[in-house]
Design a protein around this motif. Structure first.
Motif, PDB file in Angstrom:
ATOM      1  N   ARG A 121       0.843  -1.207   0.000  1.00  0.00           N
ATOM      2  CA  ARG A 121       0.000   0.000   0.000  1.00  0.00           C
ATOM      3  C   ARG A 121       0.870   1.247   0.000  1.00  0.00           C
ATOM      4  O   ARG A 121       0.634   2.190  -0.750  1.00  0.00           O
ATOM      5  N   ALA A 122       1.937   1.225   0.838  1.00  0.00           N
ATOM      6  CA  ALA A 122       2.826   2.396   0.933  1.00  0.00           C
ATOM      7  C   ALA A 122       3.500   2.641  -0.424  1.00  0.00           C
ATOM      8  O   ALA A 122       3.594   3.781  -0.885  1.00  0.00           O
ATOM      9  N   ARG A 123       3.921   1.547  -1.089  1.00  0.00           N
ATOM     10  CA  ARG A 123       4.573   1.689  -2.397  1.00  0.00           C
ATOM     11  C   ARG A 123       3.605   2.279  -3.417  1.00  0.00           C
ATOM     12  O   ARG A 123       3.954   3.153  -4.196  1.00  0.00           O
ATOM     13  N   GLN A 124       2.365   1.778  -3.388  1.00  0.00           N
ATOM     14  CA  GLN A 124       1.347   2.288  -4.333  1.00  0.00           C
ATOM     15  C   GLN A 124       1.098   3.772  -4.101  1.00  0.00           C
ATOM     16  O   GLN A 124       0.989   4.561  -5.037  1.00  0.00           O
ATOM     17  N   ARG A 125       1.031   4.140  -2.819  1.00  0.00           N
ATOM     18  CA  ARG A 125       0.784   5.557  -2.488  1.00  0.00           C
ATOM     19  C   ARG A 125       1.936   6.424  -2.998  1.00  0.00           C
ATOM     20  O   ARG A 125       1.736   7.475  -3.578  1.00  0.00           O
ATOM     21  N   ALA A 126       3.159   5.916  -2.793  1.00  0.00           N
ATOM     22  CA  ALA A 126       4.345   6.688  -3.204  1.00  0.00           C
ATOM     23  C   ALA A 126       4.367   6.858  -4.722  1.00  0.00           C
ATOM     24  O   ALA A 126       4.757   7.896  -5.251  1.00  0.00           O
TER      25      ALA A 126
END
Ligand code: BYC
Length: 318
Positions: A311-316
């Motif tokens: 999720r964090a990677r997608q947000r970034a």
């Protein structure tokens, strides 16, 4: 606060949908008691699938050939999959899977009585496939028409897989029944042990069934416990003949008048004892389940960490 007038209108609409054989979907209004009944039955069904992996899982390392081992592994995996569809169906009713597993582990929700019996010989894997999966299909095919959409849809896929499971059980017994004398005796001894417990899977007699009437009025159950038990007996008698094995029931007899087989009465005291936790394997099954859950804690933790990172990677990247 809910407006009683609105609740009445909701109830009328719900009743009309049930009468018209329409499906109730997760976002539709439903009476609390309907929701609670479904959660109870679907959770019990899901728990049965995952506890049901244990008696057969017990034979994976000792299956008599590579082919039998591969088939058995696939079957036990299917059961885990059935558990997952069913927990997902229960989640659409507003309960969490963790919550349901806690209730199972605390002994506050049930699983099918049948899985409290031991698998002491290889023939038991055949008898479970033929009789237990056979009883499961008889009970579950009508559930494909259950009024609650997610449960009915889960059942369609589960039933397809269950029919295959039943065939593999029949095939094991068919092979043993045509093998050496010792193999034939093993097959017969196993059928002798599993016949009565498989009849108990359908639940208590209709006269003792607390939930049937309401569940049938809501189109959750489409047939009563005794109707399905009769259907099962009618199905297995000719199959036992094809196997060349006998069913351990002196009262079994074709009734031309009823157009069905008459059969004996299961030992309902034994059934009640199993439900109270006093069957041959109740303690062992729950203990094993709790241990597996504790030992799997790191997998759940790793999956959560992985999901958070993704999720964090997608947000970034967004
Ligand atoms: N075992 O009012 P009733 C499989 C309880 S998995 C334990 O007739 P209902 C497979 C019942 O819960 C197969 N408890 O109940 C997996 C109730 O107690 P509570 C599992 C039982 O719900 C791996 C009380 O007795 N299939 O096939 O209207 C490998 C009074 O009963 C049993 C399903 O779960 C039992 N046998 O009808 C291989 C199918 N029977 O809750 C194979 C879905 C009854 O009030 N379930 N009880 O404390 C159903 O169709 C229904 O729930 C039942 C019972 C027909 C089982």
């Amino acid at each position: 606060m809910t407006d009683p007038g609105t609740d009445e209108a909701h109830q009328r609409r719900f009743d009309a949908m049930i009468t018209a054989e329409e499906r109730i979907e997760p976002r539709d209004w439903m009476p609390d008691a309907y929701r609670r009944t479904l959660i109870r039955q679907i959770a019990q069904h899901a728990h049965s699938e995952i506890i049901g992996m244990q008696p057969e899982g017990n034979w994976i390392t000792r299956a008599p050939s590579l082919r039998r081992k591969a088939v058995l592994i696939a079957k036990v995996q299917d059961e885990a999959g059935h558990g997952l569809y069913l927990y997902s169906a229960a989640e659409t009713l507003g309960v969490g899977r963790d919550e349901l597993l806690d209730l199972l582990h605390q002994g506050r929700q049930r699983y099918s009585s049948i899985f409290n019996y031991p698998t002491v010989t290889w023939a038991d894997v055949g008898a479970i496939g033929w009789l237990v999966d056979g009883a499961a299909i008889t009970n579950q095919v009508p559930l494909c028409r259950c009024s609650y959409g997610p449960y009915a849809r889960a059942m369609v896929r589960i039933c397809k897989e269950e029919s295959f499971h039943q065939r593999q059980g029949f095939d094991i017994l068919y092979t043993l029944a045509r093998g050496t004398d010792a193999q034939r005796r093993m097959a017969q001894e196993s059928v002798d042990r599993w016949y009565w417990p498989s009849l108990m899977m359908f639940g208590p007699p209709d006269s003792e069934s607390t939930h049937s009437e309401q569940s049938m009025a809501w189109n959750i159950k489409r047939f009563s416990n005794d109707e399905l038990r009769q259907r099962f007996v009618d199905m297995i008698v000719p199959q036992a003949e094809a196997l060349g094995l006998t069913l351990p029931d002196p009262a079994l007899k074709w009734s031309a008048e009823r157009g069905h087989y008459d059969f004996g009465t299961p030992d309902w005291d034994e059934f009640m004892q199993v439900l109270k936790g006093n069957g041959p394997c109740n303690r062992q099954r729950l203990e094993h389940r709790r241990t597996a859950h504790e030992e799997g804690a790191w997998v759940r933790e790793a999956a959560r960490a992985h999901a958070a990172k993704s999720r964090a990677r997608q947000r970034a990247a967004a």
